[in-house]
Design an enzyme around this catalytic site. Structure first.
Site, short mmCIF file in Angstrom:
data_model
loop_
_atom_site.label_atom_id
_atom_site.label_comp_id
_atom_site.label_asym_id
_atom_site.label_seq_id
_atom_site.Cartn_x
_atom_site.Cartn_y
_atom_site.Cartn_z
NE ARG A 170 -3.44 -2.33 2.85
CZ ARG A 170 -3.13 -3.45 3.51
NH1 ARG A 170 -1.93 -3.58 4.09
NH2 ARG A 170 -3.99 -4.43 3.62
CE LYS A 196 -6.06 -0.90 4.92
NZ LYS A 196 -7.35 -1.22 4.27
CG HIS A 275 -5.39 -0.41 -4.39
ND1 HIS A 275 -4.87 -0.53 -3.13
CD2 HIS A 275 -6.19 -1.49 -4.58
CE1 HIS A 275 -5.34 -1.63 -2.56
NE2 HIS A 275 -6.14 -2.23 -3.41
NE ARG A 278 -2.98 -3.95 -1.20
CZ ARG A 278 -2.36 -4.64 -0.24
NH1 ARG A 278 -1.04 -4.66 -0.19
NH2 ARG A 278 -3.06 -5.29 0.68
CG HIS A 301 -5.63 -8.92 1.50
ND1 HIS A 301 -5.64 -9.43 0.22
CD2 HIS A 301 -5.59 -7.56 1.35
CE1 HIS A 301 -5.61 -8.44 -0.65
NE2 HIS A 301 -5.58 -7.31 0.01
CE1 TYR A 310 -6.33 -6.34 -5.94
CE2 TYR A 310 -5.95 -7.58 -3.93
CZ TYR A 310 -6.17 -6.39 -4.56
OH TYR A 310 -6.24 -5.24 -3.84
#
Length: 327
Positions: A170, A196, A275, A278, A301, A310
């Protein structure tokens, strides 16, 4: 006291005891405000605050105690109002998720008897792939080669694009990288990534990215500034300070979009953004046989369902019956 004042209201200083007034003040903090303060990610906190503010304005809540009287009917009426505003299904789902998270916390604190969001039907999001476009191999190579080789900015930008395209970071994660986050583990160079939720993961550094990063550090001269930012401005006309991290907005405007314009990607790929790099990294890894569970961990994730957005292995354009038709 306002929810955003919670952190500043807690007394600072190691070992200092609360005064009686401070104790009473903190004991009286409504659990609704505690919930806001406990959201670790500032972007999530701002989004959820806006969602809750939207709901409270709709139902007329002016005091935290009024959350105790909210029923499922209030949530259904709010959902219908959001639909009437033609909000995207994904936005409505996020807003309901924000309220659900709040009421789950209130239930834990015994402030409400149940979560009124439970049982409120959420809009379906009808897509099996992510909405962020991924680049083809030729487009990715063109983007990597776009920055000039013999300027400091060009060397930095090549290293940044390689870091994004080979590791699926990110842009916030990239901006947080420090020189010391390039670490040897079992003889292999790794990135230490702060993702995150303050989760830490280690990613092996791709050989091409490692070469470009080293060339940039040699040219910039801060390769031994371990606590300093890895990627820095090359000019700062406002203050002259270069020992600071790049801004995520600058990554988008001055690097990804700038070079995307040069090589024609901005026009060819609708919705192209940071993004997209990514999405490109994840898609490329899956197409070349990477295990989806490992890609999930690689991307940071929380849920493999996000990683599956994806996964285009079963519906690649080149495998379409379109290219079997012949007249």
């Amino acid at each position: 006291m306002h929810p955003t004042d919670l952190e500043t209201s807690v007394p600072a200083g190691p070992g200092r005891a609360l005064t009686a007034a401070e104790f009473r003040g903190l004991a009286a903090v409504p659990p609704e405000w505690e919930w806001f303060a406990n959201l670790p990610n500032p972007r999530t906190r701002r989004a959820y605050q806006q969602d809750v503010r939207d709901f409270t304005a709709f139902v007329g809540i002016t005091r935290p105690e009024a959350f105790r009287t909210v029923t499922r009917a209030h949530l259904i009426a709010w959902r219908k109002a959001l639909e009437a505003r033609n909000l995207a299904p994904s936005s409505i789902r996020r807003k309901l998720a924000a309220l659900s998270s709040l009421f789950d916390y209130l239930c834990e604190r015994n402030a409400v008897p149940h979560n009124p969001v439970d049982g409120v039907k959420r809009p379906k999001v009808h897509h099996h792939e992510g909405l962020t476009p991924a680049l083809g191999d030729a487009q990715a190579r063109a983007l990597l080669d776009a920055p000039p080789e013999h300027t400091l900015k060009g060397q930095r930008d090549r290293a940044i694009l390689a870091t994004l395209l080979y590791h699926g970071l990110r842009r916030e994660e990239l901006c947080r990288l420090k020189v010391r986050d390039l670490q040897q583990r079992e003889g292999i160079l790794h990135f230490r990534i702060e993702g995150k939720g303050d989760k830490i993961r280690f990613l092996p550094v791709a050989a091409k990215a490692a070469r470009l990063i080293q060339a940039y550090l040699d040219a910039a001269g801060h390769g031994y500034d371990w606590p300093g930012p890895l990627f820095r401005p090359v000019k700062n006309h406002a203050t002259g300070t270069l020992n600071k991290p790049l801004n995520p907005t600058s990554i988008y405007q001055d690097i990804v979009r700038r070079y995307g314009e040069q090589v024609g990607i901005n026009t060819a790929v609708r919705g192209f953004c940071v993004h997209s790099l990514r999405a490109t990294a994840a898609t490329n890894a899956l197409l070349h046989g990477a295990d989806i569970a490992q890609v999930q961990e690689w991307l940071g994730h929380a849920n493999v369902a996000t990683t599956r957005l994806y996964d285009k292995r079963n519906h690649r354009p080149e495998d379409s019956p379109t290219f079997r038709v012949a007249y």
